[in-house]
Design a protein around this motif. Structure first.
Motif, PDB file in Angstrom:
ATOM      1  N   SER A 176       0.800  -1.229   0.000  1.00 45.60           N
ATOM      2  CA  SER A 176       0.000   0.000   0.000  1.00 45.60           C
ATOM      3  C   SER A 176       0.827   1.272   0.000  1.00 45.60           C
ATOM      4  CB  SER A 176      -0.937   0.008   1.211  1.00 45.60           C
ATOM      5  OG  SER A 176      -0.195  -0.016   2.420  1.00 45.60           O
ATOM      6  N   VAL A 194      -1.366   1.125 -14.938  1.00 45.40           N
ATOM      7  CA  VAL A 194      -2.267   1.231 -13.782  1.00 45.40           C
ATOM      8  C   VAL A 194      -3.469   2.068 -14.212  1.00 45.40           C
ATOM      9  CG1 VAL A 194      -2.516   2.092 -11.424  1.00 45.40           C
ATOM     10  CG2 VAL A 194      -0.376   1.015 -12.140  1.00 45.40           C
ATOM     11  N   VAL A 210      -6.579   3.969  -2.838  1.00 50.57           N
ATOM     12  CA  VAL A 210      -7.660   3.001  -2.626  1.00 50.57           C
ATOM     13  C   VAL A 210      -8.483   3.381  -1.397  1.00 50.57           C
ATOM     14  CG1 VAL A 210      -8.166   0.587  -2.083  1.00 50.57           C
ATOM     15  CG2 VAL A 210      -6.435   1.141  -3.805  1.00 50.57           C
ATOM     16  N   LEU A 225     -12.039   2.646  -8.684  1.00 49.50           N
ATOM     17  CA  LEU A 225     -11.218   1.590  -8.088  1.00 49.50           C
ATOM     18  C   LEU A 225     -12.030   0.429  -7.531  1.00 49.50           C
ATOM     19  CD1 LEU A 225      -8.433   3.724  -6.358  1.00 49.50           C
ATOM     20  CD2 LEU A 225      -8.278   2.362  -8.445  1.00 49.50           C
ATOM     21  N   SER A 228     -11.530  -1.948 -10.330  1.00 51.88           N
ATOM     22  CA  SER A 228     -10.156  -2.334 -10.678  1.00 51.88           C
ATOM     23  C   SER A 228      -9.448  -3.104  -9.572  1.00 51.88           C
ATOM     24  CB  SER A 228      -9.332  -1.080 -11.009  1.00 51.88           C
ATOM     25  OG  SER A 228      -9.854  -0.407 -12.132  1.00 51.88           O
ATOM     26  N   VAL A 229      -9.787  -2.834  -8.311  1.00 53.64           N
ATOM     27  CA  VAL A 229      -9.151  -3.528  -7.197  1.00 53.64           C
ATOM     28  C   VAL A 229      -9.825  -4.886  -7.008  1.00 53.64           C
ATOM     29  CG1 VAL A 229      -8.680  -3.493  -4.715  1.00 53.64           C
ATOM     30  CG2 VAL A 229      -8.472  -1.400  -6.064  1.00 53.64           C
ATOM     31  N   LYS A 249     -11.288 -11.469 -11.293  1.00 55.59           N
ATOM     32  CA  LYS A 249     -12.320 -10.441 -11.375  1.00 55.59           C
ATOM     33  C   LYS A 249     -13.676 -11.018 -10.989  1.00 55.59           C
ATOM     34  CE  LYS A 249     -13.761  -6.594 -14.302  1.00 55.59           C
ATOM     35  NZ  LYS A 249     -13.262  -5.576 -13.364  1.00 55.59           N
ATOM     36  N   ILE A 262     -12.383   0.096   0.523  1.00 52.52           N
ATOM     37  CA  ILE A 262     -12.163   1.017  -0.592  1.00 52.52           C
ATOM     38  C   ILE A 262     -13.024   2.252  -0.356  1.00 52.52           C
ATOM     39  CG2 ILE A 262     -12.318   1.344  -3.092  1.00 52.52           C
ATOM     40  CD1 ILE A 262     -12.101  -1.702  -3.396  1.00 52.52           C
ATOM     41  N   LEU A 274      -2.660  -4.921  -1.842  1.00 47.32           N
ATOM     42  CA  LEU A 274      -3.825  -5.018  -2.710  1.00 47.32           C
ATOM     43  C   LEU A 274      -3.454  -5.672  -4.028  1.00 47.32           C
ATOM     44  CD1 LEU A 274      -3.848  -2.440  -5.083  1.00 47.32           C
ATOM     45  CD2 LEU A 274      -3.682  -1.249  -2.899  1.00 47.32           C
ATOM     46  N   SER A 275      -4.444  -6.245  -4.664  1.00 50.15           N
ATOM     47  CA  SER A 275      -4.284  -6.780  -6.020  1.00 50.15           C
ATOM     48  C   SER A 275      -5.143  -5.943  -6.954  1.00 50.15           C
ATOM     49  CB  SER A 275      -4.690  -8.254  -6.086  1.00 50.15           C
ATOM     50  OG  SER A 275      -6.025  -8.445  -5.644  1.00 50.15           O
ATOM     51  N   MET A 276      -4.587  -5.616  -8.112  1.00 50.37           N
ATOM     52  CA  MET A 276      -5.262  -4.721  -9.036  1.00 50.37           C
ATOM     53  C   MET A 276      -5.166  -5.262 -10.461  1.00 50.37           C
ATOM     54  SD  MET A 276      -4.628  -0.640  -9.690  1.00 50.37           S
ATOM     55  CE  MET A 276      -5.439  -0.169  -8.160  1.00 50.37           C
ATOM     56  N   CYS A 278      -4.696  -4.551 -14.144  1.00 52.56           N
ATOM     57  CA  CYS A 278      -4.070  -3.501 -14.944  1.00 52.56           C
ATOM     58  C   CYS A 278      -4.261  -3.794 -16.429  1.00 52.56           C
ATOM     59  CB  CYS A 278      -2.576  -3.402 -14.627  1.00 52.56           C
ATOM     60  SG  CYS A 278      -2.201  -2.927 -12.944  1.00 52.56           S
TER      61      CYS A 278
END
Length: 525
Positions: A176, A194, A210, A225, A228-229, A249, A262, A274-276, A278
């Motif tokens: 983070s 990103v 976030v 977000l 996306s997060v 997802k 969030i 966190l995992s995002m 991209c």
């Protein structure tokens, strides 16, 4: 290419293919044209402003029923983290917010290096009832990441690693405290990007982004977000680590608890990882900077952009004349490609076929000029020139606080009424204000309203607040589009959330943080 010549060429064209060829821009900038203090010091914003008084005093904040830090506490944290990561001196930068509106009186800054250390800190603080404020890059605009009284500052600067970026899945795992720009560069190294871009990207932390559900300039393309997060790791007030990480997802296994964190501004837990998701970076990026005579023309142009640029539209920004001129006056290195119009739009396209995208954006501008909606414009696909145009937009907020006091408001409004509040506020403030202007993310209805004055005074403050929030509420807008509630807006939350919703927010806070030690005095009264 001058637009008048281009228009004549289009009229002479005898086929769609010929017209498309004439509209194609060269691999360089193309120019189109049809025309050759008794109130709290926290309300002050300006880079030249003096250090504010303690907010606890100016705002008459009643300190919560928390323990007082003592030498034994400091010794405990030094044993846990090492003396180099426990700061007791030179804490001004941690106590004062970016806009110099808020000043706390913290006597201790802790810099953990991993999740386990964060958990140990929170466990101890919860047992001792020591209040804690999580802090990232401290670039927020609502006083959400600095102490209000004497809370311990939990700095996440050392949790700064990008743990993995998978070019196949597009999933990145990041701590983070990683600076947004560093995260984006790591993603670009493998052909990803990103899905978040902010003016403060060189210093803000992805965890802070976030925690405030930051929006930025490309929400119109990538969404916010919450989408996306994919997952988060958060440390609760009692030190328990809540692992909500996910690499998918689509994961419908029970409640999506990640969404609690969030946008919760560090009041429910401390995000540590966190995992995002991209997206792949675009091969072709074009930017148009255009001038318009009325806000009605702005709306027509936005509709046209949505309709005709479609899948390649990645950003749609609005800047009014006063906001642009202020930035140009304050920062002489900026060079606006066009001038003399009440409104400007910055429109970006991102795609995989450069020739196709250039043709589409030039066609879009040409059509807008034929209808009389767009008066002047510059288009470029050159990376250096693209950055120069974006720099104009990024420097507008800083220009407004460079040498004056500025009341800044981040609101969402219905598009048809997007700019009306600027006109209303200009009339309401009259000669008390030196500048009343608006800019922002037209693509997602997020306006940044600014009211500047030579020096702070009660009269202009009373004309501005709470009127801005009342006006926004009547239009069914949001009093905070992307910067959060923090300390500055907590008294106005009821303008966007009804009492039932606020009661449930309080109940969730009590459940996850029964001692109320996490970021007190923020979001909720």
């Amino acid at each position: 290419m001058r637009f008048q010549r281009l228009l004549q060429m289009r009229r002479l064209a005898t086929s769609a293919s010929a017209s498309a060829t004439l509209m194609r821009a060269p691999k360089q900038t193309t120019h189109h044209s049809t025309m050759g203090t008794s109130l709290s010091v926290r309300t002050m914003a300006g880079s030249g402003a003096a250090i504010p008084e303690l907010t606890q005093i100016t705002d008459n904040v009643q300190r919560g029923n928390y323990a007082t830090l003592n030498d034994a506490d400091v010794a405990h944290f030094e044993k846990l983290l090492g003396t180099n990561h426990v700061l007791t001196e030179d804490l001004e930068g941690y106590n004062i917010c970016f806009l110099k509106r808020i000043r706390g009186n913290s006597k201790l800054v802790l810099k953990p290096g991993n999740t386990e250390e964060v958990a140990a800190i929170m466990r101890y603080c919860n047992e001792r009832k020591l209040a804690v404020v999580p802090q990232g890059g401290n670039t927020g605009l609502v006083g959400g990441s600095v102490p209000i009284c004497d809370e311990i500052v939990l700095s996440l600067q050392r949790l700064n690693k990008v743990l993995s970026v998978d070019e196949v899945t597009g999933i990145a795992i990041v701590e983070s405290g990683c600076i947004l720009e560093n995260f984006d560069q790591r993603a670009r190294d493998v052909g990803l990007t990103v899905p978040l871009d902010l003016g403060a990207k060189a210093s803000c932390h992805i965890g802070g982004n976030v925690s405030t559900n930051a929006g930025g300039v490309r929400v119109v393309r990538y969404g916010n977000l919450h989408g996306s997060v994919l997952g988060v790791e958060a440390v609760l007030a009692n030190g328990q680590v809540l692992d909500l990480m996910s690499n998918f997802k689509k994961d419908n296994t029970g409640y999506h608890m990640k969404h609690l964190f969030i946008g919760s501004e560090g009041t429910l837990g401390v995000i540590t990882k966190l995992s995002m998701l991209c997206p792949h970076s675009s091969k072709a990026v074009n930017v148009a900077f255009i001038g318009l005579n009325s806000f009605d023309d702005v709306l027509k142009t936005f509709v046209s952009a949505k309709r005709n640029l479609g899948e390649i539209l990645s950003s749609c920004e609005l800047i009014d004349e006063r906001a642009l001129n202020t930035a140009l006056q304050q920062f002489k290195f900026l060079n606006a490609p066009i001038s003399g119009f009440p409104f400007y739009m910055l429109i970006e396209t991102s795609g995989s076929n450069g020739d196709h995208d250039e043709e589409k954006i030039n066609q879009f501008i040409g059509d807008g000029m034929e209808r009389g909606e767009i008066q002047d414009g510059t288009v470029t696909g050159d990376p250096g020139k693209v950055q120069e145009i974006w720099k104009i937009r990024e420097m507008v907020p800083l220009g407004l606080i460079e040498k004056s006091f500025c009341f800044k408001y981040d609101i969402s409004l219905p598009l048809r009424d997007f700019y009306s509040i600027v006109d209303v506020m200009r009339e309401r403030c009259g000669s008390l204000a030196t500048i009343v202007c608006g800019y922002g993310h037209l693509g997602d209805s997020n306006l940044h309203l600014n009211v500047s004055c030579d020096e702070f005074n009660d009269e202009i403050y009373k004309r501005v607040e709470p009127f801005v929030y009342e006006y926004t509420s009547k239009l069914k807008g949001s009093i905070s589009a992307e910067h959060g509630i923090g300390f500055l807006k907590k008294d106005y939350l009821h303008y966007s959330k009804n009492s039932v919703a606020i009661d449930w927010m309080r109940d969730m806070k009590k459940l996850l943080d029964p001692n109320g030690i996490l970021n007190p005095y923020k979001v909720l009264n």
